[in-house]
Each structure stands twice: as structure tokens, then as C-alpha cells.
Scaffold this motif. Structure first.
Motif, PDB file in Angstrom:
ATOM      1  N   UNK A 225      42.321  37.922  34.896  1.00 49.13           N
ATOM      2  CA  UNK A 225      41.893  38.045  36.451  1.00 49.13           C
ATOM      3  C   UNK A 225      43.149  37.947  37.537  1.00 49.13           C
ATOM      4  N   UNK A 226      44.156  37.333  36.943  1.00 53.62           N
ATOM      5  CA  UNK A 226      45.253  37.137  37.725  1.00 53.62           C
ATOM      6  C   UNK A 226      45.893  38.256  38.600  1.00 53.62           C
ATOM      7  N   UNK A 227      46.127  39.466  37.868  1.00 56.42           N
ATOM      8  CA  UNK A 227      46.607  40.484  38.726  1.00 56.42           C
ATOM      9  C   UNK A 227      45.882  40.948  39.750  1.00 56.42           C
ATOM     10  N   UNK A 228      44.382  40.838  39.756  1.00 57.85           N
ATOM     11  CA  UNK A 228      43.577  41.323  40.624  1.00 57.85           C
ATOM     12  C   UNK A 228      43.111  40.084  41.717  1.00 57.85           C
ATOM     13  N   UNK A 229      43.552  39.244  41.537  1.00 57.63           N
ATOM     14  CA  UNK A 229      43.242  38.076  42.689  1.00 57.63           C
ATOM     15  C   UNK A 229      43.496  38.420  44.050  1.00 57.63           C
ATOM     16  N   UNK A 287      32.669  46.059  39.400  1.00 59.38           N
ATOM     17  CA  UNK A 287      33.270  47.019  39.666  1.00 59.38           C
ATOM     18  C   UNK A 287      34.710  46.845  39.534  1.00 59.38           C
ATOM     19  N   UNK A 288      34.973  45.829  40.649  1.00 59.62           N
ATOM     20  CA  UNK A 288      36.474  45.511  41.146  1.00 59.62           C
ATOM     21  C   UNK A 288      37.180  44.910  39.646  1.00 59.62           C
ATOM     22  N   UNK A 289      36.291  44.267  39.227  1.00 62.39           N
ATOM     23  CA  UNK A 289      37.108  43.772  38.091  1.00 62.39           C
ATOM     24  C   UNK A 289      37.317  44.518  36.787  1.00 62.39           C
ATOM     25  N   UNK A 290      36.345  45.261  36.450  1.00 56.03           N
ATOM     26  CA  UNK A 290      36.254  46.113  35.267  1.00 56.03           C
ATOM     27  C   UNK A 290      36.964  47.627  35.462  1.00 56.03           C
TER      28      UNK A 290
END
Length: 417
Positions: A225-229, A287-290
Motif C-alpha cells: 500500500x505504501x507506494x500508493x498512499x 481499482x486504484x490499489x490493484x
């Protein structure tokens, strides 16, 4: 007699095959007349010669390599699978015969095919049960932060939201009361929606691992998750602000002008807009995370996947919300009883509203709310992520990619939806 060329096959006993000049002469009988017993056409040979051997049959081409029934052909350039034509299941000669289609591959919590309502709910519960360390670690922290914020909002606004029973309020006072109540419930919804979207985004990698039958850890989830925070925070801000605008803008003119009728008429309009907004963009967090795109890409992706299935997603989400609310209410009920027993004034304080303003009542009920949210919110977020997976399976043949990722390309066929 058939004189039309091309209707009889070579060597067949049809009339008119060839001409009399081309037909070999038959040996005459002893009395100089033709014998009544004639050889069949195409088998004449010269006297004293051996008939030529029959030509060898052409070699049969080898059969193409077999594929598991139901998978169809797949284009590696991101094209969906196409089912090969053939008899439907359940007929003689069809794959599976009379027994029906073989089961789909199931490496994790769901079978890799279009899902039904029961399979989506079971997959969400199975994810919570099989990955409870990662799920509860995330949901407990988010629920605690949201309940602490709600606790201070309730303490600051509950006095102004209580109706006075001493006299009949004027229209202006009713409008102010309606505005204060709307602010209280708006803040409550803001925090609840914030927690729901946040847990959905944070647990999307966990649900993805559960679908593939893989384990997940808290550290691995945070690492994913960290890169997409930053993008995740931006998306949640857009979703929460958009939901609040859809819900309260229609009633805002009546609240600001003190017109109770206009404000009351704006409430159902706001609820309809809120339902449309929520369902249209509910698949944006997974959708954003995957897919790891931008905020705009996630919003467009959700709207595209929901299009044509709005009522189905609305019904499943609403049913899940009802089940979650009932379960959370059962969990919170003992805490509310304890809070009522310890709060100043007891049951009479609950009737006149003084108990709801005491810190004792608010803190104890907040503890129950934390536990209830930590247990039930992952169920709602799991259903949302599985709806995202289901829509992509139905429209983009994601089941084939999931089967490859799980290492079960030949484990079983994917049946059509």
C-alpha cells in the motif's frame, strides 16, 4: 437416366456415368450375345490382366492437442477468451455428458468464474476468517480513529441537535435544528464513509491474495500500500466530498434560508443522488490499489465496470450493509446497556437526552462501536473488492489471468456466466 454432369460420384452405379465409348467392352457370351450378368460399373478389366491395386487411403492428420473443456482459446495480447463452438453441457457428446459442467478452479476463497450472491458473501467471510490477523489489524486501527473523531463530534453537537419539549419551536428554530442535526449525521456519515473507503483500499491486496489462495501479512500489506498512499488519500477525499455534496446540497438552500419545507424536500433527492454516486464509484478503491493507476483512472474504471450492472451492485451492497448494521448493532447492544446503567440519570437521562451528553455514555458506546466496526466493516469491504473481481471476470475474462497467477491453468474449467 441422369444426364446432368456432376451429380453422380465417380465409379457409382448411376446411369449416364461416362459415355459408351469410354466404357470397357465386356466379353461376349458363347452364343455371340451379351451375357445377362454384367460386372458392376467401375470394375471392368482387360482379359488376362491383373486388376490394379486399390489406392492407399490418405493419412489421417493428427488431432490437435486437447485443452481443458470450457477454457476456450486465449489471445496472449490481452484478448478475452473465446469459447469453442460445440453442443451445450448436459447433452450426449458434450463435455461432461449428462453430468453437467465440471467445477471451476478454486485456488482461494472464490471459484474462478462469474460469482453469485452467496459466493460473494461467503468469500468475504472466508477472507475475514482466513486472514484475520491482517484484516483485524487494519480495521481495528481505522475503526478506533473514526470512533474517536465521532466521539468529539457527538459531544460538541449533541446539545444543539436535541429537540426541546418545553414549547413548540418556530420555523426558524426548526430550520436551525434541522441544520444542526444534518451536521451531526453528516459528520457521522463522513467519518463512516472515510473509514469504509480507507479499509476497502487497505484490504484490497489482502482480498486479492485470498482469491489466489495465498497468505498475507500486515507488513506485506503495508508494503504493497505504501507506494500508493498519496493517490489513495486523494481518491478517498474525492469520494467522501462527492458523497457529502450529493447528500446535502439538495437540502442546503432550505437550511440556509430557514425554509423547512424546502429542506425536507431536498432530503429524498439527496438520498437518491447519494445512492447513485456511491454505487457508481464504489469500485474505485480496489481499482486504484490493484491496477495502480491514477485517481482519475480509478474513478473512470469504476464507472465503466458498474455500467450495465448498477442495480445488481446496488442490491448486493445494500444487502451487505443491512447485514453489517444488524451485526454491529448486536455487538454494540451490550455496551449500550452498560453505558445506560453507568451514565448519570440512567433510563430517565436517556429519555430527556442528558445521558447522551455524558462522557461515560459516549466512551462506553464508542468502545462498542470500535469492536463492531472492526468486525463488520471488513465484510463490506470484502464484498466490494469481490464485486470488482466479479465484474472483471464477467467482462474481461480475468478468471484466466487469475488461474495462471495461481498456477492452476489446468486445474478446472471456467464456466460461463
Amino acid at each position: 437416366m441422369n444426364d446432368s454432369p456432376g451429380w453422380a460420384t465417380p465409379g457409382s452405379p448411376s446411369d449416364g456415368q461416362g459415355s459408351e465409348a469410354d466404357r470397357p467392352a465386356a466379353p461376349p457370351a458363347a452364343d455371340g450375345k451379351w451375357s445377362a450378368a454384367q460386372p458392376p460399373p467401375g470394375q471392368w478389366s482387360s482379359p488376362g490382366t491383373t486388376p490394379p491395386p486399390a489406392p492407399a487411403p490418405a493419412p489421417t492428420p493428427p488431432a490437435p492437442p486437447s485443452r481443458p473443456a470450457g477454457w476456450g482459446s486465449y489471445d496472449s495480447a490481452s484478448q478475452p477468451a473465446r469459447q469453442q463452438p460445440g453442443p451445450p453441457y448436459g447433452y450426449p457428446g458434450a463435455p461432461g455428458g449428462w453430468a453437467g459442467p465440471p467445477p471451476a478452479a478454486k485456488p482461494g476463497v472464490i471459484p474462478l468464474r462469474p460469482l453469485g450472491l452467496g459466493e460473494i458473501l461467503d468469500g468475504a467471510v472466508s477472507t475475514l476468517r482466513g486472514h484475520w490477523r491482517s484484516v483485524l489489524s487494519v480495521s481495528l486501527v481505522v475503526a478506533a480513529l473514526c470512533q474517536i473523531g465521532l466521539l468529539f463530534v457527538q459531544r460538541a453537537t449533541v446539545d444543539s441537535a436535541l429537540l426541546s419539549t418545553g414549547r413548540r419551536p418556530t420555523d426558524a428554530e426548526l430550520a436551525d435544528q434541522l441544520g444542526n442535526t444534518a451536521f451531526l449525521y453528516g459528520a457521522q456519515y463522513f467519518l463512516e464513509a472515510l473509514g469504509l473507503f480507507l479499509v476497502t483500499a487497505l484490504l484490497a491486496p489482502v482480498v486479492s491474495s485470498a482469491v489466489l489462495g495465498r497468505t498475507s501479512t500486515v507488513s506485506g500489506t503495508l508494503k504493497a500500500v505504501r507506494p500508493l498512499a498519496p493517490r489513495m488519500i486523494g481518491l478517498i477525499a474525492v469520494l467522501v466530498l462527492g458523497a457529502l455534496a450529493a447528500a446535502f446540497v439538495p437540502a442546503l438552500p432550505g437550511i440556509l434560508t430557514g425554509n423547512v419545507t424546502a429542506a425536507a424536500l431536498g432530503v429524498p433527492v439527496g438520498l437518491v443522488l447519494l445512492a447513485w454516486f456511491y454505487v457508481t464509484f464504489v469500485l474505485a478503491p480496489p481499482a486504484l490499489m490493484l491496477e495502480r493507476g491514477s485517481v482519475t483512472d480509478a474513478l473512470k474504471r469504476s464507472a465503466k465496470l458498474v455500467r450495465g450492472s448498477w442495480w445488481r451492485i446496488f442490491g448486493i451492497s445494500m444487502l451487505t450493509w443491512v447485514l453489517r448494521t444488524i451485526t454491529a448493532g448486536i455487538i454494540v447492544m451490550p455496551f449500550a446497556g452498560i453505558a445506560l446503567f453507568l451514565a448519570p440519570g440512567g433510563f430517565s437521562g436517556l429519555l430527556d437526552g442528558t445521558a447522551a451528553t455524558s462522557w461515560t455514555f459516549l466512551i462506553i458506546t464508542a468502545l462498542g462501536g470500535i469492536i463492531g466496526s472492526a468486525v463488520t466493516v471488513p465484510m463490506q469491504t470484502g464484498v466490494t473488492t469481490l464485486l470488482y473481481v466479479d465484474q472483471r471476470i464477467r467482462r474481461e475474462a480475468l478468471d484466466l489471468e487469475l488461474a495462471r497467477a495461481a498456477g492452476q491453468d489446468g486445474a478446472g474449467p471456467v464456466t460461463g456466466g
